[in-house]
Each structure stands twice: as C-alpha cells, then as structure tokens.
Enzyme design. Structure first.
Site, PDB file in Angstrom:
ATOM      1  N   ASP A   1       0.857  -1.196   0.000  1.00 22.59           N
ATOM      2  CA  ASP A   1       0.000   0.000   0.000  1.00 22.59           C
ATOM      3  C   ASP A   1       0.886   1.236   0.000  1.00 22.59           C
ATOM      4  O   ASP A   1       2.059   1.179   0.392  1.00 22.59           O
ATOM      5  CB  ASP A   1      -0.914   0.014   1.237  1.00 22.59           C
ATOM      6  CG  ASP A   1      -1.806   1.242   1.265  1.00 22.59           C
ATOM      7  OD1 ASP A   1      -2.375   1.598   0.210  1.00 22.59           O
ATOM      8  OD2 ASP A   1      -1.916   1.884   2.327  1.00 22.59           O
TER       9      ASP A   1
ATOM     10  N   CYS B   1      -4.349  -1.154  -2.247  1.00 26.37           N
ATOM     11  CA  CYS B   1      -4.464   0.298  -2.379  1.00 26.37           C
ATOM     12  C   CYS B   1      -5.280   0.526  -3.642  1.00 26.37           C
ATOM     13  O   CYS B   1      -4.920   0.002  -4.712  1.00 26.37           O
ATOM     14  CB  CYS B   1      -3.055   0.886  -2.510  1.00 26.37           C
ATOM     15  SG  CYS B   1      -2.992   2.618  -2.961  1.00 26.37           S
TER      16      CYS B   1
ATOM     17  N   GLU C   1      -5.781  11.143   8.408  1.00 27.23           N
ATOM     18  CA  GLU C   1      -4.400  11.013   8.912  1.00 27.23           C
ATOM     19  C   GLU C   1      -4.082  12.044   9.989  1.00 27.23           C
ATOM     20  O   GLU C   1      -3.282  11.795  10.876  1.00 27.23           O
ATOM     21  CB  GLU C   1      -3.404  11.084   7.744  1.00 27.23           C
ATOM     22  CG  GLU C   1      -3.560   9.873   6.830  1.00 27.23           C
ATOM     23  CD  GLU C   1      -2.362   9.598   5.952  1.00 27.23           C
ATOM     24  OE1 GLU C   1      -1.445  10.422   5.902  1.00 27.23           O
ATOM     25  OE2 GLU C   1      -2.376   8.532   5.303  1.00 27.23           O
TER      26      GLU C   1
ATOM     27  N   CYS D   1     -11.348   3.621  -1.253  1.00 25.16           N
ATOM     28  CA  CYS D   1     -10.064   4.090  -0.742  1.00 25.16           C
ATOM     29  C   CYS D   1      -9.885   3.399   0.595  1.00 25.16           C
ATOM     30  O   CYS D   1     -10.825   3.320   1.394  1.00 25.16           O
ATOM     31  CB  CYS D   1     -10.079   5.605  -0.570  1.00 25.16           C
ATOM     32  SG  CYS D   1      -8.679   6.218   0.392  1.00 25.16           S
TER      33      CYS D   1
ATOM     34  N   HIS E   1      -8.604   4.171   3.278  1.00 18.18           N
ATOM     35  CA  HIS E   1      -8.755   4.939   4.522  1.00 18.18           C
ATOM     36  C   HIS E   1     -10.224   5.028   4.970  1.00 18.18           C
ATOM     37  O   HIS E   1     -10.499   5.265   6.141  1.00 18.18           O
ATOM     38  CB  HIS E   1      -8.257   6.372   4.330  1.00 18.18           C
ATOM     39  CG  HIS E   1      -6.768   6.523   4.416  1.00 18.18           C
ATOM     40  ND1 HIS E   1      -5.905   5.797   3.660  1.00 18.18           N
ATOM     41  CD2 HIS E   1      -6.007   7.355   5.187  1.00 18.18           C
ATOM     42  CE1 HIS E   1      -4.661   6.163   3.950  1.00 18.18           C
ATOM     43  NE2 HIS E   1      -4.698   7.103   4.878  1.00 18.18           N
TER      44      HIS E   1
END
Ligand code: DGL
Length: 272
Positions: A7, A70, A158, A190, A192
């Site tokens: 990733d 990813c 993040e 995605c 995240h």
C-alpha cells in the site's frame, strides 16, 4: 513463500486485517510506502513507478503473490504491471488488485434490485475511471455508476480530524450528491474510508449498502487460491506477519496502530 501486501501507506492494513482474519495460516509481508504517500493526487507515471518498486521489494522478500492493497495503485498500476513488467521480470509470480474483486462481487447485486452504485475514492482513482473500465470489461456489470473524488478525506483521517465539525461538513459535501442521485450501494474505494464508515453511513442513509473492500478482497483471495493450486502449494503456512515501511517515524508508528488496532513494529525498507 509469502503473500505480499503493498500500500502507499497505512490503508492497506485494513485489507491485511481482513485477509489474515479469513486466511490466518499463511505468511504475510506488508509494505507501506509511507515516505512517498499519499499517492492519491500523484500522476499515473509516479504511481506506477512507486508501485513497481514496492512490488519488486516484496518479490525480493520471497513473495509469490503481491496484493496491491491500495485503490490508487490498483487503478493506476496493476494492468501495466501485469501485462508488461511481470511477464518480462517475474513470470512465475502474481500481482492482484482490489478493484476487480469489488466489481465482480457487485455484479450479482446489480442484477437484483440495487442498481445505482456510487464509488468514492482518491482523485487519481476516480479520474482513472478504473471501476468503469473493469465494469465494461465484464459486460457493463455496473451499469449505473456514479463516481465522486474525495481528496480531502485522506489528510483529514491522517491528521485525526475526522471526528471534528469541519470534517462532518466536508463529508456531507462529498456524500450528499450521491445521496441526491439515490445510490443504493456505495463502494468505499479508498483504504482509509473504513475508518469513517459510520459517518459516511449517517450521511448517505441507513438503507444504502456500504461496500468495505477488506472482506470482499479476502474472500476473493480465498477463492483465487483454491483455483490456483500451483500458487497455493508454494505458500508457507506458519501464520507469520512482518511489517515494512519506507519511513519509520513516530508518526507512522502511531497512525499505523490506529489502522491496525494495536501496536506494530516496522522494519525499514529501502525501495528503488
Ligand atoms: N491507499 C490509498 C487508496 O486506497 C489512499 C491513500 C493515498 O492516497 O495514498 O487509494
């Protein structure tokens, strides 16, 4: 031999978590390219080159198979790696992505009542049109596809800002157009986004089915290995997990533990 998980940074840990839960007996090596992440706003050439270097690192660590965990790398690098680089350099190894399993898993849903599929992802993923292209290769499996780039979500997550009022406003701004178009299914395109799944669900509404690629990819890998005995038989079965990063800072360690759920000890990887 090992299964490699690549990733751009931390997000692939959500995929590794689902895979290692379903298939705990294999040996996994994770590589996050934290020194150069995020990939989501980079050019196709950069994403390809960085991904190729990451995959090569994992092949040198004796990985038989590498999963691009990813969306951005799967969208921008997978096809070229498989069709050009792998054949010339590592013909007996395999590289798989995470977009095709999701498109394949959605195809049967599409033939039922749930028809309008939304996809959210990084700018590079959405601009690449990878979901649409993979759908078209499968006879237009996803015939009503509505895509939305959400470039501010990765930095918000993040920075740990995803529970703040500004984040709520930004999530609404991205998700409301999909709600207005009445999507029935929404793909978290995605790695995240599973971290803000509840927030997304509350904006889009509880009747919309969210697709979190982790478990889809895990089941697809299980099925792949059952169909490819030549790969499966080469894999070590010792339930080992090793983690590498291209930038082992304090920040990387603390963010990684948020994605993984507990502390991770990383080794530093040199990729080139
Ligand atoms: N891992 C990336 C993805 O799934 C998100 C982070 C990045 O932009 O590098 O698209």
């Amino acid at each position: 031999m090992n299964i490699g998980i690549f990733d751009s940074g931390f997000g692939g840990l959500t995929i590794l978590k689902a895979i290692s839960k379903l298939l705990p007996h294999y040996s996994y090596i994770y590589l996050g390219d934290n020194a150069r992440s995020p990939y989501g706003d980079r050019s196709a050439d950069r994403i390809y080159e960085f991904t190729r270097q990451g995959v090569e690192f994992l092949f040198k660590k004796d990985c038989k198979l590498v999963i691009l965990a990813c969306n951005t790398a799967s969208a921008l690098a997978l096809r070229k790696l498989q069709q050009e680089w792998l054949i010339k350099n590592y013909p007996d190894r395999r590289i798989l992505g995470i977009i095709i399993p999701v498109v394949e898993a959605l195809a049967p849903i599409q033939t039922k009542k749930q028809k309008r599929v939304g996809v959210i992802g990084t700018r590079a993923t959405i601009l690449s049109n990878a979901y649409k292209k993979e759908s078209e290769k499968r006879g237009g499996a996803l015939h009503e596809l509505i895509q939305q780039a959400c470039p501010l979500l990765v930095p918000l997550i993040e920075e740990g800002w995803h529970k703040t009022p500004p984040a709520a406003m930004i999530i609404k701004k991205y998700i409301r157009p999909l709600k207005l178009k009445q999507v029935n299914v929404l793909v978290l395109g995605c790695t995240h986004y599973p971290l803000i799944k509840e927030k997304i669900q509350s904006v889009i509404g509880k009747n919309v089915r969210l697709i979190d690629p982790g478990s889809v990819v895990a089941h697809s890998l299980k099925s792949y290995l059952s169909r490819h005995a030549e790969i499966e038989s080469a894999l070590t079965k010792n339930s080992h997990l090793a983690f590498f990063t291209t930038d082992a800072s304090e920040r990387v360690a603390s963010l990684a533990s948020r994605f993984w759920g507990s502390h991770i000890s990383f080794e530093l990887a040199k990729v080139e």
